[in-house]
Design an enzyme around this catalytic site. Structure first.
Site, PDB file in Angstrom:
ATOM      1  N   ASP A  30       0.987  -1.377  -0.156  1.00  0.00           N
ATOM      2  CA  ASP A  30      -0.029   0.049   0.026  1.00  0.00           C
ATOM      3  C   ASP A  30       1.145   1.345  -0.046  1.00  0.00           C
ATOM      4  OD1 ASP A  30      -3.082   0.535   0.770  1.00  0.00           O
ATOM      5  OD2 ASP A  30      -1.555   2.297   0.983  1.00  0.00           O
ATOM      6  N   ILE A  31       0.504   2.059  -0.995  1.00  0.00           N
ATOM      7  CA  ILE A  31       1.319   3.387  -0.968  1.00  0.00           C
ATOM      8  C   ILE A  31       1.419   4.191   0.252  1.00  0.00           C
ATOM      9  CG2 ILE A  31      -0.297   5.038  -1.955  1.00  0.00           C
ATOM     10  CD1 ILE A  31       1.778   5.435  -4.281  1.00  0.00           C
ATOM     11  N   ASN A  87     -13.058  -2.842   2.735  1.00  0.00           N
ATOM     12  CA  ASN A  87     -14.040  -1.751   2.718  1.00  0.00           C
ATOM     13  C   ASN A  87     -14.964  -1.568   1.599  1.00  0.00           C
ATOM     14  OD1 ASN A  87     -12.476  -0.931   5.198  1.00  0.00           O
ATOM     15  ND2 ASN A  87     -11.037   0.274   3.971  1.00  0.00           N
ATOM     16  N   VAL A  96     -10.941   3.158  -3.483  1.00  0.00           N
ATOM     17  CA  VAL A  96     -10.769   2.526  -5.013  1.00  0.00           C
ATOM     18  C   VAL A  96     -11.820   1.631  -5.209  1.00  0.00           C
ATOM     19  CG1 VAL A  96      -9.077   1.408  -6.312  1.00  0.00           C
ATOM     20  CG2 VAL A  96      -8.303   2.987  -4.516  1.00  0.00           C
ATOM     21  N   HIS A 100     -10.345  -4.986  -2.801  1.00  0.00           N
ATOM     22  CA  HIS A 100      -8.886  -5.400  -2.490  1.00  0.00           C
ATOM     23  C   HIS A 100      -9.101  -5.451  -1.015  1.00  0.00           C
ATOM     24  CE1 HIS A 100     -10.027  -0.883  -2.355  1.00  0.00           C
ATOM     25  NE2 HIS A 100      -9.533  -0.834  -1.203  1.00  0.00           N
ATOM     26  N   HIS A 102      -7.272  -5.445   2.252  1.00  0.00           N
ATOM     27  CA  HIS A 102      -6.014  -4.952   3.098  1.00  0.00           C
ATOM     28  C   HIS A 102      -5.399  -5.950   3.786  1.00  0.00           C
ATOM     29  CE1 HIS A 102      -7.049  -0.644   2.458  1.00  0.00           C
ATOM     30  NE2 HIS A 102      -8.017  -1.024   2.109  1.00  0.00           N
TER      31      HIS A 102
HETATM   32  P1  AMP Z   1      -9.730   1.843   0.256  1.00  0.00           P
HETATM   33  O1  AMP Z   1      -9.676   3.128   1.012  1.00  0.00           O
HETATM   34  O2  AMP Z   1     -10.137   0.757   1.393  1.00  0.00           O
HETATM   35  O3  AMP Z   1     -10.529   1.671  -1.070  1.00  0.00           O
HETATM   36  O4  AMP Z   1      -8.154   1.425   0.080  1.00  0.00           O
HETATM   37  C1  AMP Z   1      -7.598   2.095  -1.095  1.00  0.00           C
HETATM   38  C2  AMP Z   1      -6.074   1.745  -0.649  1.00  0.00           C
HETATM   39  O5  AMP Z   1      -5.335   2.104  -2.226  1.00  0.00           O
HETATM   40  C3  AMP Z   1      -5.551   2.840   0.095  1.00  0.00           C
HETATM   41  O6  AMP Z   1      -5.016   2.307   1.403  1.00  0.00           O
HETATM   42  C4  AMP Z   1      -4.494   3.486  -0.763  1.00  0.00           C
HETATM   43  O7  AMP Z   1      -3.304   4.075   0.042  1.00  0.00           O
HETATM   44  C5  AMP Z   1      -4.123   2.444  -1.575  1.00  0.00           C
HETATM   45  N1  AMP Z   1      -3.468   2.950  -2.873  1.00  0.00           N
HETATM   46  C6  AMP Z   1      -4.201   4.015  -3.707  1.00  0.00           C
HETATM   47  N2  AMP Z   1      -3.194   4.205  -4.876  1.00  0.00           N
HETATM   48  C7  AMP Z   1      -2.382   3.217  -4.957  1.00  0.00           C
HETATM   49  C8  AMP Z   1      -1.036   3.017  -5.375  1.00  0.00           C
HETATM   50  N3  AMP Z   1      -0.826   3.506  -6.495  1.00  0.00           N
HETATM   51  N4  AMP Z   1      -0.310   1.950  -5.022  1.00  0.00           N
HETATM   52  C9  AMP Z   1      -0.503   1.177  -3.846  1.00  0.00           C
HETATM   53  N5  AMP Z   1      -1.554   1.296  -2.988  1.00  0.00           N
HETATM   54  C10 AMP Z   1      -2.472   2.400  -3.423  1.00  0.00           C
END
Ligand code: AMP
Length: 123
Positions: A30-31, A87, A96, A100, A102
């Protein structure tokens, strides 16, 4: 359903720290990590939310947990323990719209997410 940033990670048009990949799934760091270890496990198939998981996707979703467990074992935090979270939509905190998992680990994690403190701040 429109593309998300995760489609670009899957097709490698943007870089990610990829930890695992097979025909069905991809795992990457995760970024914006929320724990000492924080990575995401995603299906290559685009499914927007938990609400969009079809009967045919059940095995695929189970596969995401299997990948999480393999990585937990490989990285040595399986027995210590970890958290998996998926989520869903606004109240779930989804940002997003490509499902996914986490995976968070490395320190004891807080629970519950709807704490008394948060309840009070929302009142
Ligand atoms: P959510 O808020 O549950 O939809 O989680 C989306 C996750 O995607 C967040 O924890 C972000 O930090 C992660 N994220 C968004 N863009 C990227 C990326 N380019 N590379 C890795 N993680 C990302």
């Amino acid at each position: 359903m429109s593309d998300t940033i995760f489609d670009k990670i899957i097709d490698k048009s943007i870089a990610a720290d990829i930890l695992y990949e097979d025909d069905l799934a991809l795992a990457f760091a995760d970024i914006n990590p929320q724990a000492p270890v924080h990575f995401l496990v995603i299906p290559k198939k685009r499914i927007a939310t938990i609400n969009d998981i079809s009967k045919d996707d059940r095995e695929l979703v189970g596969h995401l947990y299997w990948v999480a467990a393999q990585l937990a074992d490989q990285k040595g935090f399986a027995s210590e323990g970890f958290r998996t979270v998926m989520n869903c939509n606004e109240f779930g905190g989804q940002s997003v719209y490509h499902i996914h998992l986490h995976v968070l680990a490395g320190k004891p994690l807080g629970w519950p997410p709807y704490s008394d403190e948060l309840k009070e701040s929302l009142e």
